[in-house]
Design a protein around this motif. Structure first.
Motif, PDB file in Angstrom:
ATOM      1  N   ASN A   7       0.836  -1.189   0.000  1.00 40.07           N
ATOM      2  CA  ASN A   7       0.000   0.000   0.000  1.00 40.07           C
ATOM      3  C   ASN A   7       0.876   1.246   0.000  1.00 40.07           C
ATOM      4  O   ASN A   7       1.647   1.470   0.943  1.00 40.07           O
ATOM      5  N   TYR A   9       0.220   4.233   0.626  1.00 44.87           N
ATOM      6  CA  TYR A   9      -0.066   5.141   1.741  1.00 44.87           C
ATOM      7  C   TYR A   9       0.785   4.813   2.962  1.00 44.87           C
ATOM      8  O   TYR A   9       0.917   5.639   3.871  1.00 44.87           O
ATOM      9  N   LEU A  12       3.270   7.281   4.271  1.00 50.47           N
ATOM     10  CA  LEU A  12       2.885   8.423   5.097  1.00 50.47           C
ATOM     11  C   LEU A  12       2.996   8.112   6.586  1.00 50.47           C
ATOM     12  O   LEU A  12       2.866   9.027   7.411  1.00 50.47           O
ATOM     13  N   MET A  86      -6.083   2.174   5.805  1.00 48.56           N
ATOM     14  CA  MET A  86      -5.432   1.432   4.726  1.00 48.56           C
ATOM     15  C   MET A  86      -6.067   0.053   4.561  1.00 48.56           C
ATOM     16  O   MET A  86      -6.288  -0.400   3.433  1.00 48.56           O
ATOM     17  N   MET A  91      -7.908   5.506   2.947  1.00 46.15           N
ATOM     18  CA  MET A  91      -6.895   6.515   3.258  1.00 46.15           C
ATOM     19  C   MET A  91      -7.145   7.827   2.522  1.00 46.15           C
ATOM     20  O   MET A  91      -6.934   8.906   3.062  1.00 46.15           O
ATOM     21  N   SER A  92      -7.586   7.729   1.275  1.00 48.89           N
ATOM     22  CA  SER A  92      -7.901   8.950   0.537  1.00 48.89           C
ATOM     23  C   SER A  92      -9.025   9.713   1.236  1.00 48.89           C
ATOM     24  O   SER A  92      -8.979  10.943   1.349  1.00 48.89           O
ATOM     25  N   LEU A 142       2.724  12.914  -2.791  1.00 43.67           N
ATOM     26  CA  LEU A 142       1.299  12.953  -2.481  1.00 43.67           C
ATOM     27  C   LEU A 142       0.682  13.968  -3.419  1.00 43.67           C
ATOM     28  O   LEU A 142       1.115  15.127  -3.457  1.00 43.67           O
ATOM     29  N   VAL A 151      -0.942   8.664  -3.246  1.00 40.24           N
ATOM     30  CA  VAL A 151       0.506   8.542  -3.124  1.00 40.24           C
ATOM     31  C   VAL A 151       0.986   7.713  -4.305  1.00 40.24           C
ATOM     32  O   VAL A 151       0.493   6.604  -4.541  1.00 40.24           O
TER      33      VAL A 151
END
Length: 307
Positions: A7, A9, A12, A86, A91-92, A142, A151
């Motif tokens: 993933n 993300y 982050l 996630m 996450m978005s 990002l 991402v």
């Protein structure tokens, strides 16, 4: 469902980026016209705040008060929430919530609507740029595409459905241009160039949709412009007045230049070796060129009874 190992993300989930997202990290101040200032930072999220957001996203959490209460650290609350989102492919949505305008209400209230819009755009663009500075050396970024926070590897293509543009008129073009010029005056040339590119992309999508067509990949502005030219018969040919052909050729150059500068100089990719320094008068030229081009395209659509 993507695993944590694959993933993007996951990138982050560092203490530096989490400290940005929960409001711990602050940068320079943003100054309003009346002289008041606010920090360039995400809204500060307390322990109870983070428990509330976690519960909102389906991870029930409660905060205990009093001596000896066993609460997690703020960093742990947000880290756990990101892991949960996630796993749920949200996450978005979480990032869209954290960056949402309403989260900045307490900080920006008390000013006029235009001032709030300009301040919000400036602050969020700066924060994303700082996050990308941390992601840059790993070759990632990002980026925001419509309402999606993504991402990805720097410069890679991500297929996202082109946003439906509700309405674009001259007031909208003027508003975005004013915000971009505000960035120029604050020496934030990256943000100004990004707004210039976005204004053209939105205008192209809008007039394409008004013809009943679906915009091409919104990540390729030249492809969008070619679609506009086809739909509205904006071609240079031997039967057209030389001066009109010269004008249309100049418009091609404007779109190409802004598209290229977006890739090399915008605030989307952090600071890299391929970025070139620009001066204030160059940034002003980009903003004014984008405004002129957007207004012209809108006029072409109106003349063709598409709007």
């Amino acid at each position: 469902m993507a695993t944590n190992e694959t993933n993007p993300y996951k990138l982050l989930k560092t203490k530096e980026i989490i400290a940005i997202l929960d409001g711990d990290t602050q940068y320079q101040e943003y100054k309003f016209e009346d002289g008041t200032t606010v920090p360039v930072a995400m809204p500060y999220l307390s322990g109870p705040d983070l428990c509330g957001v976690s519960t909102l996203f389906g991870l029930p959490m409660s905060y205990s008060w009093g001596k000896g209460a066993a609460n997690l650290s703020r960093w742990q609350y947000l880290d756990n929430l990101m892991e949960h989102c996630m796993d749920k492919n949200r996450m978005s949505d979480l990032l869209a919530y954290l960056f949402g305008k309403e989260q900045f209400a307490n900080r920006l209230s008390g000013h006029g609507v235009d001032e709030i819009e300009i301040a919000y755009a400036h602050i969020t663009a700066e924060i994303i740029q700082k996050i990308n500075g941390l992601l840059y050396f790993g070759g990632n970024e990002l980026t925001v595409m419509g309402n999606n926070f993504i991402v990805r590897a720097i410069g890679s293509k991500v297929e996202v459905q082109a946003p439906q543009i509700k309405s674009i008129d001259r007031e909208y073009i003027k508003s975005i241009s004013n915000r971009a010029m505000q960035d120029v005056e604050q020496q934030n040339f990256d943000s100004a160039i990004t707004k210039s590119r976005t204004l053209l992309e939105e205008t192209f999508c809008y007039v394409i949709e008004k013809k009943g067509e679906t915009p091409s990949d919104s990540g390729d502005m030249m492809k969008l412009y070619r679609q506009v030219r086809e739909l509205y018969n904006m071609h240079t040919d031997g039967n057209t007045d030389r001066r009109i052909n010269t004008l249309l050729s100049g418009l091609n150059s404007i779109v190409s230049a802004i598209s290229e500068m977006r890739n090399k100089d915008s605030d989307a990719h952090g600071v890299g070796a391929n970025r070139i320094a620009i001066d204030e008068h160059h940034a002003r030229l980009f903003v004014n060129s984008a405004m002129t081009m957007a207004d012209f395209i809108l006029s072409v659509a109106i003349k063709n009874n598409a709007i």
